[in-house]
Write a protein that holds these residues in place. Structure first.
Motif: not given
Length: 163
Positions: A52-64
């Motif tokens: 979950e933490a990895l995905l949330r970080r990825a989505l901070q960087l690439a919200p689309d």
């Protein structure tokens, strides 16, 4: 990224996970490495909080990043964070309203959260978009076979209304 993906295709999830971790040490902002590593952790049913933490970080960087939203929804369902999972699937649908995976995931999250009617509506959208979608037949997820009758009745009604 190719070498790590080849390890995954070969079934070497441990080697692939190690390779994705190494890639993240080299490039900590690699959203693809974050997503692939999170996917491995999810499949292994290990360290779902880390996934979950990895995905949330990825989505901070690439919200689309649609694939990351879909995977986040799946991880959140497994962590029984159903409202958050529904939100993740809604974010995915905002990016691609024709995503059968997002509609099916939203149906699963809503049904598991106790909103069978809203879940059935989401399942109906998935089935309407892709009638043979794996895991969703007649408006139900495979995990919720006990709710088949009420969901299938509603889905049939919704599909008939569309015609």
């Amino acid at each position: 990224m190719l070498f790590r993906s080849e390890l995954l295709r070969a079934g070497d999830e441990t080697g692939a996970a190690d390779a994705f971790r190494a890639a993240l040490r080299t490039n900590p902002d690699s959203v693809d490495a974050m997503r692939f590593l999170a996917g491995i952790l999810r499949r292994q049913q290990k360290h779902l909080g880390d996934a979950e933490a990895l995905l949330r970080r990825a989505l901070q960087l690439a919200p689309d990043y649609l694939a990351a939203w879909l995977l986040l929804g799946s991880v959140l369902i497994e962590r029984v964070k159903l409202a958050d999972a529904a939100d993740a699937y809604r974010r995915a649908l905002a990016l691609d309203e024709a995503s059968t995976e997002a509609w099916a995931g939203l149906g699963n999250a809503l049904s598991r959260a106790g909103d069978a009617n809203a879940g059935a509506v989401a399942y109906a959208r998935a089935v309407a978009l892709e009638p043979g979608i794996p895991g969703v037949q007649m408006g139900r997820s495979e995990e919720h076979t006990s709710e088949l009758q009420s969901h299938s009745d509603l889905v049939c009604r919704l599909l008939l209304e569309k015609k």
